[in-house]
Design an enzyme around this catalytic site. Structure first.
Site, PDB file in Angstrom:
ATOM      1  N   GLY A  59       1.286  -0.987   0.299  1.00  0.00           N
ATOM      2  CA  GLY A  59       0.323   0.205  -0.087  1.00  0.00           C
ATOM      3  C   GLY A  59       1.381   1.112   0.037  1.00  0.00           C
ATOM      4  O   GLY A  59       2.051   0.910   0.160  1.00  0.00           O
ATOM      5  N   GLY A  61       0.348   5.484   0.636  1.00  0.00           N
ATOM      6  CA  GLY A  61      -0.640   6.953   0.741  1.00  0.00           C
ATOM      7  C   GLY A  61       0.004   8.426   0.796  1.00  0.00           C
ATOM      8  O   GLY A  61       1.403   8.487   0.394  1.00  0.00           O
ATOM      9  N   GLY A  62      -0.396   8.923   1.041  1.00  0.00           N
ATOM     10  CA  GLY A  62      -0.504  10.294   1.176  1.00  0.00           C
ATOM     11  C   GLY A  62       0.843  10.492   2.529  1.00  0.00           C
ATOM     12  O   GLY A  62       1.721  11.412   2.570  1.00  0.00           O
ATOM     13  N   GLY A  64       3.260   7.697   3.202  1.00  0.00           N
ATOM     14  CA  GLY A  64       4.080   6.536   3.076  1.00  0.00           C
ATOM     15  C   GLY A  64       3.656   5.231   2.849  1.00  0.00           C
ATOM     16  O   GLY A  64       2.295   5.723   2.204  1.00  0.00           O
ATOM     17  N   VAL A  66       3.837   1.413   2.814  1.00  0.00           N
ATOM     18  CA  VAL A  66       2.935   0.074   3.759  1.00  0.00           C
ATOM     19  C   VAL A  66       4.059  -1.424   2.982  1.00  0.00           C
ATOM     20  O   VAL A  66       3.543  -1.707   1.993  1.00  0.00           O
ATOM     21  CB  VAL A  66       1.867  -0.502   4.596  1.00  0.00           C
ATOM     22  CG1 VAL A  66       1.272  -1.418   4.945  1.00  0.00           C
ATOM     23  CG2 VAL A  66       0.626   0.715   4.389  1.00  0.00           C
ATOM     24  N   LYS A  81       4.376   0.202   7.944  1.00  0.00           N
ATOM     25  CA  LYS A  81       4.496   1.714   7.663  1.00  0.00           C
ATOM     26  C   LYS A  81       5.989   2.858   7.518  1.00  0.00           C
ATOM     27  O   LYS A  81       6.439   2.604   8.839  1.00  0.00           O
ATOM     28  CB  LYS A  81       3.026   1.714   8.326  1.00  0.00           C
ATOM     29  CG  LYS A  81       2.917   3.780   7.399  1.00  0.00           C
ATOM     30  CD  LYS A  81       1.796   4.255   7.986  1.00  0.00           C
ATOM     31  CE  LYS A  81       1.576   5.616   7.753  1.00  0.00           C
ATOM     32  NZ  LYS A  81       0.053   5.991   8.127  1.00  0.00           N
ATOM     33  N   ASP A 178     -10.354  10.184   8.393  1.00  0.00           N
ATOM     34  CA  ASP A 178      -9.851   9.573   7.221  1.00  0.00           C
ATOM     35  C   ASP A 178     -10.596   8.555   6.851  1.00  0.00           C
ATOM     36  O   ASP A 178     -10.118   7.431   6.497  1.00  0.00           O
ATOM     37  CB  ASP A 178      -9.032   9.879   6.629  1.00  0.00           C
ATOM     38  CG  ASP A 178      -8.232   9.980   5.761  1.00  0.00           C
ATOM     39  OD1 ASP A 178      -8.688   9.937   3.892  1.00  0.00           O
ATOM     40  OD2 ASP A 178      -7.303   9.239   4.837  1.00  0.00           O
TER      41      ASP A 178
END
Length: 198
Positions: A59, A61-62, A64, A66, A81, A178
């Protein structure tokens, strides 16, 4: 000649030792004593994720990336993460997540197992959720799992239970800002767990 060779070998051994120590060097700061979540050695997390190999990336995201990993000592599957340490905002989010998530215990929250702090890197270690995110199940055409309405309703109830705990049942109010399908993860029994409190 034998003395010179022995000296060269000794110097090389010292250089290798120093390089190894620097490669896995970690930072310890004052806030860690206060919050006290379990700290993992960087070396263990590096080995668990195959050196943060691209094939272990599960994964992004904004805040970092994973990675999936298996801890070398206990063989537990984890999600690691990596949070960018470039901005002060990243550090604030990291400390907040360690401080709050490290003490939260609820069946519908992704458990934070610990963390690691290293120069240039902040790492959070979570229990691995084998069925991935709700987003992948809903929108990925290649998904092997199709959610029936009973399962969807159970997922909604699980998320609501997790939010109730955060908003009203824990010692202080935590607002998850979120909530989206990519932050709802499914464990091995298809129970949904809310994650990513950054």
């Amino acid at each position: 000649a034998a003395v010179a060779a022995a000296a060269v070998v000794a110097v090389a051994a010292v250089l290798v030792y120093v390089h190894r120590r620097m490669e896995y060097a970690e930072l310890r700061e004052d806030w860690e004593a206060e919050f006290g979540a379990h700290r993992f050695p960087y070396k263990d997390l590096h080995r668990a994720t195959g050196g943060f190999a691209d094939k272990r990336l599960i994964g992004q995201g904004g805040s970092g990336e994973v990675y999936r990993g298996v801890l070398p000592r206990c063989k537990a599957e984890v999600a690691v993460k990596r949070v960018s340490d470039e901005s002060r905002q990243g550090m604030k989010e990291f400390v907040a997540e360690v401080a709050s998530m490290g003490r939260l215990r609820h069946r519908n929250l992704v458990p934070l197992l610990g963390y690691c702090r290293r120069k240039g890197e902040l790492l959070l270690v979570y229990k691995y959720m084998p069925n991935g995110s709700l987003e992948k199940l809903l929108y990925d055409q290649g998904s092997k799992i199709t959610l029936g309405w009973d399962q969807r309703f159970r997922i909604i109830k699980d998320i609501a239970a997790g939010l109730l705990y955060l908003h009203e049942e824990w010692e202080q109010v935590i607002v998850h800002r979120d909530i989206k399908p990519s932050n709802v993860l499914l464990d091995d029994e298809m129970n949904s767990r809310l994650g990513d409190f950054g």
